[in-house]
Design a protein around this motif. Structure first.
Motif, PDB file in Angstrom:
ATOM      1  N   GLY A  65      38.506  60.210  22.901  1.00 49.68           N
ATOM      2  CA  GLY A  65      37.468  60.171  24.414  1.00 49.68           C
ATOM      3  C   GLY A  65      36.436  60.488  23.713  1.00 49.68           C
ATOM      4  N   HIS A  66      35.755  61.074  22.451  1.00 54.92           N
ATOM      5  CA  HIS A  66      34.582  61.136  21.935  1.00 54.92           C
ATOM      6  C   HIS A  66      33.223  60.149  22.734  1.00 54.92           C
ATOM      7  CE1 HIS A  66      31.991  63.854  19.202  1.00 54.92           C
ATOM      8  NE2 HIS A  66      31.622  63.518  20.496  1.00 54.92           N
ATOM      9  N   ASN A  67      32.312  60.643  23.223  1.00 58.30           N
ATOM     10  CA  ASN A  67      30.987  59.139  23.556  1.00 58.30           C
ATOM     11  C   ASN A  67      29.773  59.373  23.219  1.00 58.30           C
ATOM     12  OD1 ASN A  67      29.513  57.555  24.750  1.00 58.30           O
ATOM     13  ND2 ASN A  67      30.409  58.231  26.614  1.00 58.30           N
ATOM     14  N   PRO A  68      29.383  58.909  22.302  1.00 57.95           N
ATOM     15  CA  PRO A  68      30.419  57.257  21.464  1.00 57.95           C
ATOM     16  C   PRO A  68      31.151  57.304  21.386  1.00 57.95           C
ATOM     17  CG  PRO A  68      27.957  57.342  21.529  1.00 57.95           C
ATOM     18  CD  PRO A  68      28.570  59.255  21.659  1.00 57.95           C
ATOM     19  N   ALA A  69      32.115  56.387  21.589  1.00 57.95           N
ATOM     20  CA  ALA A  69      34.200  57.057  20.361  1.00 57.95           C
ATOM     21  C   ALA A  69      33.610  56.087  18.394  1.00 57.95           C
ATOM     22  CB  ALA A  69      34.744  55.800  20.651  1.00 57.95           C
ATOM     23  N   ASN A  70      34.153  58.004  18.038  1.00 56.78           N
ATOM     24  CA  ASN A  70      33.478  57.450  16.738  1.00 56.78           C
ATOM     25  C   ASN A  70      32.664  58.256  16.120  1.00 56.78           C
ATOM     26  OD1 ASN A  70      35.514  55.611  15.858  1.00 56.78           O
ATOM     27  ND2 ASN A  70      34.327  53.698  16.702  1.00 56.78           N
ATOM     28  N   SER A  71      32.036  59.304  17.008  1.00 61.56           N
ATOM     29  CA  SER A  71      30.938  59.973  16.784  1.00 61.56           C
ATOM     30  C   SER A  71      31.956  61.242  15.739  1.00 61.56           C
ATOM     31  CB  SER A  71      30.564  60.865  17.830  1.00 61.56           C
ATOM     32  OG  SER A  71      29.847  59.864  18.936  1.00 61.56           O
ATOM     33  N   VAL A  72      30.454  61.901  15.020  1.00 61.11           N
ATOM     34  CA  VAL A  72      31.642  62.738  14.495  1.00 61.11           C
ATOM     35  C   VAL A  72      30.778  64.739  15.283  1.00 61.11           C
ATOM     36  CG1 VAL A  72      31.459  64.430  12.426  1.00 61.11           C
ATOM     37  CG2 VAL A  72      31.918  61.728  12.583  1.00 61.11           C
ATOM     38  N   ASP A  73      31.608  65.872  15.313  1.00 63.53           N
ATOM     39  CA  ASP A  73      31.048  66.760  15.313  1.00 63.53           C
ATOM     40  C   ASP A  73      31.132  67.813  14.418  1.00 63.53           C
ATOM     41  OD1 ASP A  73      29.993  66.336  17.635  1.00 63.53           O
ATOM     42  OD2 ASP A  73      31.808  67.362  19.604  1.00 63.53           O
ATOM     43  N   PHE A  74      30.001  68.404  13.959  1.00 63.22           N
ATOM     44  CA  PHE A  74      30.165  69.169  12.833  1.00 63.22           C
ATOM     45  C   PHE A  74      30.059  70.235  12.958  1.00 63.22           C
ATOM     46  CE2 PHE A  74      27.747  65.320  10.199  1.00 63.22           C
ATOM     47  CZ  PHE A  74      28.995  65.102   9.338  1.00 63.22           C
ATOM     48  N   GLN A  75      31.128  71.488  13.003  1.00 64.31           N
ATOM     49  CA  GLN A  75      30.979  72.812  13.518  1.00 64.31           C
ATOM     50  C   GLN A  75      31.208  73.540  11.749  1.00 64.31           C
ATOM     51  OE1 GLN A  75      35.137  72.619  15.037  1.00 64.31           O
ATOM     52  NE2 GLN A  75      34.420  70.883  16.217  1.00 64.31           N
ATOM     53  N   LYS A  76      31.071  74.473  12.395  1.00 68.21           N
ATOM     54  CA  LYS A  76      30.424  75.636  11.230  1.00 68.21           C
ATOM     55  C   LYS A  76      29.856  77.307  12.228  1.00 68.21           C
ATOM     56  CE  LYS A  76      28.281  77.226   6.629  1.00 68.21           C
ATOM     57  NZ  LYS A  76      29.944  77.516   6.171  1.00 68.21           N
ATOM     58  N   SER A  77      30.564  78.041  10.799  1.00 62.25           N
ATOM     59  CA  SER A  77      30.499  79.497  12.362  1.00 62.25           C
ATOM     60  C   SER A  77      28.789  79.815  12.204  1.00 62.25           C
ATOM     61  CB  SER A  77      30.868  81.043  11.774  1.00 62.25           C
ATOM     62  OG  SER A  77      30.477  81.776  11.816  1.00 62.25           O
ATOM     63  N   GLY A  78      27.992  80.027  13.158  1.00 65.04           N
ATOM     64  CA  GLY A  78      26.649  80.584  12.536  1.00 65.04           C
ATOM     65  C   GLY A  78      25.655  78.906  12.034  1.00 65.04           C
ATOM     66  N   ILE A  79      25.914  78.183  12.959  1.00 61.60           N
ATOM     67  CA  ILE A  79      25.072  76.585  12.329  1.00 61.60           C
ATOM     68  C   ILE A  79      24.196  77.027  12.827  1.00 61.60           C
ATOM     69  CG2 ILE A  79      26.353  75.274  14.062  1.00 61.60           C
ATOM     70  CD1 ILE A  79      26.734  73.366  12.724  1.00 61.60           C
ATOM     71  N   THR A  80      24.308  77.132  13.804  1.00 63.14           N
ATOM     72  CA  THR A  80      22.761  77.395  14.931  1.00 63.14           C
ATOM     73  C   THR A  80      21.057  77.825  13.826  1.00 63.14           C
ATOM     74  OG1 THR A  80      23.219  77.632  17.436  1.00 63.14           O
ATOM     75  CG2 THR A  80      20.980  78.180  16.829  1.00 63.14           C
ATOM     76  N   GLY A  81      20.755  77.198  13.874  1.00 65.42           N
ATOM     77  CA  GLY A  81      19.407  77.109  13.067  1.00 65.42           C
ATOM     78  C   GLY A  81      19.415  76.359  10.707  1.00 65.42           C
ATOM     79  N   MET A  82      20.457  75.927  11.480  1.00 63.32           N
ATOM     80  CA  MET A  82      20.586  75.562   9.794  1.00 63.32           C
ATOM     81  C   MET A  82      20.240  73.927   9.567  1.00 63.32           C
ATOM     82  SD  MET A  82      24.864  76.116   9.147  1.00 63.32           S
ATOM     83  CE  MET A  82      24.585  75.233   7.360  1.00 63.32           C
ATOM     84  N   PRO A  83      19.295  73.789   9.058  1.00 59.91           N
ATOM     85  CA  PRO A  83      18.609  72.856   8.082  1.00 59.91           C
ATOM     86  C   PRO A  83      19.552  71.584   8.533  1.00 59.91           C
ATOM     87  CG  PRO A  83      18.210  74.523   6.623  1.00 59.91           C
ATOM     88  CD  PRO A  83      19.054  74.890   7.126  1.00 59.91           C
ATOM     89  N   VAL A  84      19.783  70.589   9.112  1.00 62.23           N
ATOM     90  CA  VAL A  84      19.367  69.137   9.643  1.00 62.23           C
ATOM     91  C   VAL A  84      19.041  68.407   8.613  1.00 62.23           C
ATOM     92  CG1 VAL A  84      20.153  67.805  10.756  1.00 62.23           C
ATOM     93  CG2 VAL A  84      20.679  69.921  11.546  1.00 62.23           C
ATOM     94  N   LEU A  85      19.571  67.116   7.365  1.00 58.70           N
ATOM     95  CA  LEU A  85      19.595  66.799   6.630  1.00 58.70           C
ATOM     96  C   LEU A  85      19.462  65.012   6.846  1.00 58.70           C
ATOM     97  CD1 LEU A  85      19.783  68.717   3.493  1.00 58.70           C
ATOM     98  CD2 LEU A  85      17.830  69.694   5.013  1.00 58.70           C
ATOM     99  N   ALA A  86      18.081  64.347   6.652  1.00 60.98           N
ATOM    100  CA  ALA A  86      18.515  62.580   6.997  1.00 60.98           C
ATOM    101  C   ALA A  86      19.830  62.631   5.790  1.00 60.98           C
ATOM    102  CB  ALA A  86      17.787  62.294   6.150  1.00 60.98           C
TER     103      ALA A  86
END
Length: 283
Positions: free
Chosen positions: A52-73
């Motif tokens: 039921g994720h939209n779009p299908a096959n998307s991924v949610d990356f989860q981690k405690s304290g993830i807010t503000g963590m650098p996102v890389l290409a």
């Protein structure tokens, strides 16, 4: 594979509502880049997928304290979208074009640090994770899209499970060539010989006992992510030599041939550093 991919403590589960965004049609399909986990080297995150994720096959990356963590290409590319949907859908998000029809999307960012048209290398910081848009908690929404269709994600050659959760430790930006010889040649191949090309790279000879094929690839160790001269060749004794040569970002090959019990000559080059074997591995 094409030359494109040469250039490649858990919080509670959160769900992304329907995004309602349409992917634009892309160019001709090509083999996927070697997408990496979009976080700094050594960071462990949970990749969560669900029906039921939209779009299908998307991924949610989860981690405690993830807010503000650098996102890389996740791979080298060009920034095509830097958008803000406000309190709905993706919130703040970025799209990168990796060529060959492949694009990645990074959503719910707290910060965006790139601009449209900018070229970014693999491991380049493009923003910071957050909880913008239509979310119930902080996470990074991630997509690997081919010609406008979200694909089942693969990270550094490891498939993300559908549906479920799996921890991934990032190798993004850790240094070194992100590809291995077995990744280039494919399933069933094992390294049977290799030759260092000084400090410029390594040429590999592999064999698949099921298909009876040999495979040669040359992996660069310098100018990674930047197109530069590299080659790989394989010659079965008595047959014409097959060569893959050009300006590639990570490797040349795979060059494959069936030899049976016939001797093979193999090798490759990175820049001016080259190796050519005698006829060997005859049985």
């Amino acid at each position: 594979m094409s030359r494109l991919r040469r250039f490649a403590a858990v919080a509670a589960a959160v769900a992304l509502p329907a995004c309602g965004l349409t992917l634009a049609a892309q160019s001709t399909a090509s083999a996927a880049p070697n997408f990496q986990v979009p976080f700094k080297c050594g960071v462990t995150v949970t990749a969560a997928t669900f029906s039921g994720h939209n779009p299908a096959n998307s991924v949610d990356f989860q981690k405690s304290g993830i807010t503000g963590m650098p996102v890389l290409a996740a791979a080298p590319g060009t920034v095509t979208r830097v958008a803000n949907e406000g309190s709905t859908s993706y919130g703040r998000w970025i799209e990168l074009d990796h060529g060959g029809g492949w694009r990645t999307r990074y959503a719910h960012l707290s910060e965006q640090e790139v601009s449209v048209g900018q070229s970014v290398g693999q491991g380049k910081e493009i923003g910071k994770a957050g909880a913008t848009g239509g979310v119930t908690g902080p996470h990074l929404h991630f997509e690997e899209n081919l010609n406008g269709v979200t694909q089942k994600a693969v990270l550094n050659g490891v498939a993300v499970p559908y549906y479920g959760k799996k921890d991934f430790t990032s190798k993004n930006g850790c240094g070194g060539n992100p590809y291995s010889a077995t990744q280039v040649c494919g399933s069933g191949f094992s390294v049977i010989d290799q030759q260092a090309l000084g400090t410029a790279g390594t040429a590999y000879l592999l064999y698949n006992s099921s298909s009876k094929e040999n495979c040669v690839t040359t992996l660069k160790a310098v100018s990674l992510g930047t197109a530069s001269p590299v080659s790989a060749f394989l010659e079965v004794q008595g047959s014409t030599r097959a060569t893959d040569s050009g300006s590639f970002t990570y490797y040349a090959g795979p060059v494959k041939k069936s030899a049976g019990s016939t001797c093979v000559k193999w090798g490759g080059s990175v820049g001016s550093s080259a190796y050519e074997s005698p006829f060997e591995h005859c049985g």
